[in-house]
Design a protein around this motif. Structure first.
Motif, PDB file in Angstrom:
ATOM      1  N   UNK A 281      10.300 -38.709-133.115  1.00  8.84           N
ATOM      2  CA  UNK A 281       9.613 -38.913-131.832  1.00  8.84           C
ATOM      3  C   UNK A 281       9.603 -37.607-131.053  1.00  8.84           C
ATOM      4  N   UNK A 282       8.705 -37.563-130.063  1.00  9.45           N
ATOM      5  CA  UNK A 282       8.589 -36.368-129.238  1.00  9.45           C
ATOM      6  C   UNK A 282       8.460 -36.799-127.781  1.00  9.45           C
ATOM      7  N   UNK A 283       9.232 -36.161-126.930  1.00 17.05           N
ATOM      8  CA  UNK A 283       9.122 -36.366-125.485  1.00 17.05           C
ATOM      9  C   UNK A 283       8.445 -35.121-124.930  1.00 17.05           C
ATOM     10  N   UNK A 284       7.384 -35.312-124.180  1.00 19.17           N
ATOM     11  CA  UNK A 284       6.654 -34.169-123.618  1.00 19.17           C
ATOM     12  C   UNK A 284       6.569 -34.314-122.108  1.00 19.17           C
ATOM     13  N   UNK A 285       6.364 -33.198-121.443  1.00 17.66           N
ATOM     14  CA  UNK A 285       6.181 -33.209-119.995  1.00 17.66           C
ATOM     15  C   UNK A 285       4.901 -33.971-119.664  1.00 17.66           C
ATOM     16  N   UNK A 286       4.957 -34.757-118.618  1.00 17.57           N
ATOM     17  CA  UNK A 286       3.785 -35.505-118.181  1.00 17.57           C
ATOM     18  C   UNK A 286       3.009 -34.649-117.199  1.00 17.57           C
ATOM     19  N   UNK A 287       1.763 -34.436-117.512  1.00 16.09           N
ATOM     20  CA  UNK A 287       0.894 -33.712-116.592  1.00 16.09           C
ATOM     21  C   UNK A 287      -0.340 -34.556-116.352  1.00 16.09           C
ATOM     22  N   UNK A 288      -0.643 -34.753-115.100  1.00 17.28           N
ATOM     23  CA  UNK A 288      -1.791 -35.579-114.735  1.00 17.28           C
ATOM     24  C   UNK A 288      -2.944 -34.673-114.346  1.00 17.28           C
ATOM     25  N   UNK A 289      -4.074 -34.885-114.993  1.00 20.06           N
ATOM     26  CA  UNK A 289      -5.256 -34.098-114.659  1.00 20.06           C
ATOM     27  C   UNK A 289      -5.843 -34.597-113.354  1.00 20.06           C
ATOM     28  N   UNK A 290      -6.261 -33.688-112.517  1.00 22.16           N
ATOM     29  CA  UNK A 290      -6.945 -34.127-111.295  1.00 22.16           C
ATOM     30  C   UNK A 290      -8.206 -34.920-111.649  1.00 22.16           C
ATOM     31  N   UNK A 291      -8.542 -35.884-110.831  1.00 23.94           N
ATOM     32  CA  UNK A 291      -9.697 -36.737-111.103  1.00 23.94           C
ATOM     33  C   UNK A 291     -10.980 -35.935-111.290  1.00 23.94           C
ATOM     34  N   UNK A 292     -11.096 -34.816-110.630  1.00 30.87           N
ATOM     35  CA  UNK A 292     -12.324 -34.033-110.724  1.00 30.87           C
ATOM     36  C   UNK A 292     -12.594 -33.543-112.145  1.00 30.87           C
ATOM     37  N   UNK A 293     -11.557 -33.414-112.958  1.00 27.57           N
ATOM     38  CA  UNK A 293     -11.747 -32.954-114.325  1.00 27.57           C
ATOM     39  C   UNK A 293     -12.128 -34.101-115.266  1.00 27.57           C
ATOM     40  N   UNK A 294     -11.814 -35.336-114.903  1.00 28.36           N
ATOM     41  CA  UNK A 294     -12.115 -36.478-115.764  1.00 28.36           C
ATOM     42  C   UNK A 294     -13.480 -37.075-115.459  1.00 28.36           C
ATOM     43  N   UNK A 295     -13.839 -37.146-114.177  1.00 20.81           N
ATOM     44  CA  UNK A 295     -15.087 -37.788-113.788  1.00 20.81           C
ATOM     45  C   UNK A 295     -16.258 -36.930-114.243  1.00 20.81           C
ATOM     46  N   UNK A 296     -17.177 -37.555-114.941  1.00 19.54           N
ATOM     47  CA  UNK A 296     -18.367 -36.853-115.401  1.00 19.54           C
ATOM     48  C   UNK A 296     -18.148 -36.031-116.655  1.00 19.54           C
ATOM     49  N   UNK A 297     -17.048 -36.275-117.349  1.00 19.82           N
ATOM     50  CA  UNK A 297     -16.722 -35.467-118.522  1.00 19.82           C
ATOM     51  C   UNK A 297     -17.772 -35.600-119.630  1.00 19.82           C
ATOM     52  N   UNK A 298     -18.489 -36.737-119.673  1.00 17.02           N
ATOM     53  CA  UNK A 298     -19.496 -36.947-120.721  1.00 17.02           C
ATOM     54  C   UNK A 298     -20.920 -36.655-120.237  1.00 17.02           C
ATOM     55  N   UNK A 299     -21.044 -36.117-119.050  1.00 13.14           N
ATOM     56  CA  UNK A 299     -22.363 -35.853-118.485  1.00 13.14           C
ATOM     57  C   UNK A 299     -23.173 -34.944-119.418  1.00 13.14           C
ATOM     58  N   UNK A 300     -24.383 -35.408-119.756  1.00  9.99           N
ATOM     59  CA  UNK A 300     -25.272 -34.640-120.612  1.00  9.99           C
ATOM     60  C   UNK A 300     -25.003 -34.779-122.098  1.00  9.99           C
ATOM     61  N   UNK A 301     -24.019 -35.580-122.473  1.00  8.17           N
ATOM     62  CA  UNK A 301     -23.668 -35.718-123.890  1.00  8.17           C
ATOM     63  C   UNK A 301     -24.397 -36.870-124.569  1.00  8.17           C
ATOM     64  N   UNK A 302     -24.991 -37.761-123.794  1.00  9.84           N
ATOM     65  CA  UNK A 302     -25.776 -38.844-124.374  1.00  9.84           C
ATOM     66  C   UNK A 302     -26.839 -39.282-123.380  1.00  9.84           C
TER      67      UNK A 302
END
Length: 79
Positions: free
Chosen positions: A38-59
């Protein structure tokens, strides 16, 4: 990357979490009988601005995307 066996992990979990929080380690591997399991890793939360619209223009949404709405709605009607 640091390696700890199961017993060490049980005994030092609080300390291991502190190592991750302080940036001393970025991941900790837990081993059993010398093999990584198993592996324990640091939790890092991406700001919402990086997730919203991530697929824009891909379909492209087809023109008839909503054509089956009534048919699908009928499937959820409880008699």
């Amino acid at each position: 990357m640091a390696y700890f066996n199961v017993m060490q992990t049980k005994e030092k979990l609080y300390e291991l979490l502190g190592m991750l929080e302080d940036g001393e380690e970025n991941q900790i591997v837990i081993t059993r009988k010398g093999k990584p399991v198993a592996k324990i890793v640091s939790y890092t939360e991406e700001p919402a601005s990086y997730r919203i619209g991530v697929a824009k223009g891909k379909f492209v949404v087809p023109d008839d995307f909503d054509a089956a709405n009534e048919e699908i709605a009928k499937m959820f009607v409880i008699n």
